[in-house]
Design a protein around this motif. Structure first.
Motif, PDB file in Angstrom:
ATOM      1  N   GLN A  26       0.485  -0.882   0.014  1.00 37.51           N
ATOM      2  CA  GLN A  26       0.284   0.359  -0.332  1.00 37.51           C
ATOM      3  C   GLN A  26       1.021   1.131   0.124  1.00 37.51           C
ATOM      4  N   SER A  27       0.093   2.240  -0.195  1.00 38.37           N
ATOM      5  CA  SER A  27       0.690   4.116  -0.047  1.00 38.37           C
ATOM      6  C   SER A  27       1.415   3.658   1.356  1.00 38.37           C
ATOM      7  N   VAL A  28       2.551   4.896   0.983  1.00 43.89           N
ATOM      8  CA  VAL A  28       3.485   4.948   2.719  1.00 43.89           C
ATOM      9  C   VAL A  28       2.208   5.877   3.706  1.00 43.89           C
ATOM     10  N   CYS A  30      -1.127   4.943   3.746  1.00 38.92           N
ATOM     11  CA  CYS A  30      -1.365   4.040   4.365  1.00 38.92           C
ATOM     12  C   CYS A  30      -0.801   3.297   5.488  1.00 38.92           C
ATOM     13  N   GLN A  82       9.992  -2.186   1.533  1.00 39.58           N
ATOM     14  CA  GLN A  82       9.014  -1.562   2.123  1.00 39.58           C
ATOM     15  C   GLN A  82       9.332  -1.364   3.790  1.00 39.58           C
TER      16      GLN A  82
END
Length: 113
Positions: A26-28, A30, A82
């Motif tokens: 997911q995005s940062v 999120c 990540q």
């Protein structure tokens, strides 16, 4: 990160592992939201726990820690981008330098599931 018993992890590493397992695709924003939900629960002790370990490891709260979940056995490589981001987020959430993008939420819902 070497697979190990959760009890041996620091708050920061357990929070980062939770963020990574729950939202590494997911995005940062999120990823940060997951971390803030955990911290908000820690800051408001209730049935879900009173500290990082009890909140993250409470059964059926963060699926990647549930027995039998496919993510339960995932452990990041130290150089995984990540994972590095999850560690940075965990540091900022724990030390209070990452502003809460959830406005105090203690729950989140992934519409993809």
């Amino acid at each position: 990160m070497i697979a190990q018993y959760y009890a041996g992890l620091s708050d920061r590493d357990l929070l980062a592992l939770c963020v990574w397992r729950e939202s590494d695709d997911q995005s940062v924003a999120c990823m940060a939201s997951v971390a803030h939900v955990v911290k908000n629960r820690v800051d408001k002790p209730c049935w879900w726990g009173v500290d990082y370990h009890s909140v993250v490891l409470k059964p059926w709260q963060f699926s990647s820690f549930n027995h039998g979940d496919p993510n339960e056995s995932r452990w990041p490589e130290d150089n995984n981008l990540q994972w590095i981001e999850a560690q940075r987020i965990a540091d900022g959430v724990i030390d209070g330098t990452d502003p809460d993008n959830t406005d105090g939420a203690v729950n989140y819902y992934d519409v993809s599931i």
